[in-house]
Design a protein around this motif. Structure first.
Motif, PDB file in Angstrom:
ATOM      1  N   VAL A 140      60.654 -67.663 -12.934  1.00 27.01           N
ATOM      2  CA  VAL A 140      61.144 -67.959 -11.592  1.00 27.01           C
ATOM      3  C   VAL A 140      60.577 -69.296 -11.144  1.00 27.01           C
ATOM      4  O   VAL A 140      59.444 -69.651 -11.491  1.00 27.01           O
ATOM      5  CB  VAL A 140      60.780 -66.802 -10.612  1.00 27.01           C
ATOM      6  CG1 VAL A 140      59.292 -66.561 -10.541  1.00 27.01           C
ATOM      7  CG2 VAL A 140      61.322 -67.042  -9.219  1.00 27.01           C
ATOM      8  N   ASP A 165      60.079 -71.229  -7.595  1.00 31.62           N
ATOM      9  CA  ASP A 165      60.148 -71.103  -6.128  1.00 31.62           C
ATOM     10  C   ASP A 165      59.979 -72.481  -5.514  1.00 31.62           C
ATOM     11  O   ASP A 165      58.967 -73.152  -5.761  1.00 31.62           O
ATOM     12  CB  ASP A 165      59.008 -70.219  -5.595  1.00 31.62           C
ATOM     13  CG  ASP A 165      59.184 -68.750  -5.973  1.00 31.62           C
ATOM     14  OD1 ASP A 165      60.292 -68.379  -6.409  1.00 31.62           O
ATOM     15  OD2 ASP A 165      58.213 -67.986  -5.830  1.00 31.62           O
ATOM     16  N   ALA A 211      64.549 -69.420  -4.578  1.00 32.94           N
ATOM     17  CA  ALA A 211      63.980 -68.874  -5.832  1.00 32.94           C
ATOM     18  C   ALA A 211      65.073 -68.886  -6.891  1.00 32.94           C
ATOM     19  O   ALA A 211      66.163 -68.331  -6.676  1.00 32.94           O
ATOM     20  CB  ALA A 211      63.469 -67.458  -5.600  1.00 32.94           C
TER      21      ALA A 211
END
Ligand code: NAP
Length: 470
Positions: free
Chosen positions: A88, A90, A107
């Protein structure tokens, strides 16, 4: 790849919002999936800081290793997280609009091979979680939690005694994590005086309060430990503006001299934390003729707090006194004449528990007496934490309970919360464990008669006077 995007607006300064979010340990307070988050690299938060985050995703727990890959103070931060199942990225940006700060959170989630085909089914759940998480972040930054009350479950555990005591272990701390509210308060410009700052709970508290921006006056006994403490604080938090005071707090003359120095400096005190302590297995008198457990654990915080009272009054917000006591006090009842133990009946753990019981009662008395002066007083006990103090005084206890002991950070958590949290300023005269008010009596036979409470302060003062005349 799934891309989630949410925005919130909060009535907080851009600096506070950035500091709170970029310390990704806080993710466990506001994210809908995060269970725990730890900083896994030393030093202040910045480019390259790593965090280990455990999340619950559906039925499984996932460990994510995050790294801050872009860090622009007060403007934006980018974190990259890697796990077994997905990665991920962010991207969080902060913009000031009038009195509000807008936080935009994107995200980008990239599933690893094999899961990619489920992306469509996962997407709506992920969006839901993203929305809930940003609602959680908004509520954390709005920072208006109500004061805590003891939960029915905890009250029941305390009534049964053994489950209440079991919560002193690390399991009690873990259990409390699920119920706690976020705390996004900072202590910039607030003056905190903390005793016993170089070791165990005191060291963990010093680091956390330095990170929160407090002006720290740290009291330690041994001048040889000063340099190491300052270096640790600087390397952990980047702070090099910490004041150290040296005092052997088992000596009333040292306590008085320390108080006089602080009074002469004249800096109002927002938070006083009476943390220094030790369990003395062997009987000994200080060179002022006081039994050492009584001197360090009871006479010392009493004298210090009374002497520093002028610096604790007349603040725009109430100042806070936090007395660190011990779960051991649950075994003892306050009887003034039994506070000073002598050989052959001297027993270190009993002398310790009696002094901590008396300090708990003192906290309640001061809370009542000083309410009008704007001073709030609470006691806390840390549960059982694996600190140098426990290792040296209770080696057998430590070796038996080692697997269930809390870390110093976990033991110190409620001290830090009592010093910092907005809602902790609404309560006075309470005893806390894990940010929850707790009963001061697990056994009804340890409840002291009113006459003993009434005598306590005069009894301590007489001993302090005796020490001065020694
Ligand atoms: N750890 C637990 O499970 C636990 C449980 C219940 C209550 N507590 C309480 O928590 C507090 C902190 O204990 P800890 O476990 O963190 O122990 P620790 O690691 O031994 O730390 C105690 C601190 O107090 C200082 N201190 C001791 N005697 C002093 C004196 N005469 N003058 C000035 N400072 C003195 C120590 O300084 P030095 O390093 O120079 O000795 C040290 O900084 C204590 O009040 C203790 O009773 C701890």
């Amino acid at each position: 790849m799934i891309t989630l995007h949410e925005e919130i607006a909060v009535q907080r300064s851009i600096k506070d919002c950035f500091r709170y979010v970029s310390d990704f340990r806080t993710v466990a307070e506001w994210d809908a999936t995060a269970l725990t988050s730890k900083k896994s690299t030393p030093g202040p938060i910045g480019l390259g800081t790593h965090f280990t985050v455990h999340c619950s995703v559906g039925p499984t727990k996932v460990r994510l290793e995050y790294e801050i890959v872009e860090y622009c103070p007060w403007a934006s931060i980018v974190l990259v997280g890697k796990s077994r199942f997905f990665d991920v990225r962010d991207v969080i940006t902060f913009t000031e609009r009038g009195s509000q700060t807008h936080v935009s959170y994107t995200a980008e989630i990239q599933y690893h091979l094999g899961i990619g085909s489920f992306e469509n089914q996962l997407e709506s759940g992920m969006r839901d979680m993203g929305r809930k998480s940003l609602e959680g972040l908004k509520s954390a930054l709005d920072n208006s939690p109500s004061p805590p009350k003891i939960s029915d479950c905890t009250a029941r555990a305390d009534r049964w005694v053994a489950p209440g005591v079991a919560m002193f272990s690390k399991w009690g701390f873990r259990r409390s994590l699920a119920q706690r509210k976020p705390d996004s308060t900072f202590l910039d410009g607030r003056h905190v005086v903390l005793t016993g700052a170089n070791s165990g709970l005191g060291l963990a508290t010093s680091i956390a309060l330095a990170e929160a921006g407090a002006n720290l006056t740290l009291v330690i006994r041994n001048p040889a430990k000063q340099e190491e403490l300052l270096q640790t604080l600087e390397s952990e938090t980047g702070r090099s503006d910490i004041t150290i005071e040296i005092a052997d707090l088992s000596l009333m003359a040292d306590v008085s001299a320390l108080s006089d120095r602080l009074l002469a400096r004249g800096a109002p005190i927002d938070v006083l934390i009476n943390n220094a302590g030790a369990l003395f297995n062997d009987y000994a008198l200080t060179r002022e003729g006081l039994e050492q457990s009584f001197a360090l654990l009871l006479a010392s915080p009493s004298l210090l707090t009374h002497k520093l009272r002028p610096l604790l009054t007349n603040h725009s917000t109430p100042s806070r006194v936090i007395n660190v006591v011990s779960g051991g006090m649950y075994t003892e009842k306050l009887v003034c004449d039994r506070l000073i133990m002598t050989p052959p009946s001297y027993h270190g753990a009993k002398a310790y528990a009696r002094a901590k019981r008396a300090l708990t009662v003192l906290s309640e008395l001061w809370a009542e007496q000083w309410r009008e002066d704007g001073i709030i007083v609470n006691a806390m006990h840390p549960g059982w934490a694996d600190t140098p103090g426990v290792a040296s005084a209770l080696p057998t206890f430590r070796s038996i309970t080692r697997r269930i002991l809390r870390t110093s950070d976990e033991g110190a958590d409620t001290i830090i919360w009592l010093a910092k949290a907005k809602e902790a300023g609404d309560l006075s005269g309470q005893l806390f464990l894990d940010r929850e008010p707790r009963t001061p009596y697990l056994l009804s036979k340890t409840q002291e008669p009113a006459a003993q409470r009434a005598q306590l302060e005069a009894f301590i003062d007489a001993q302090i006077e005796g020490a001065a005349a020694h």
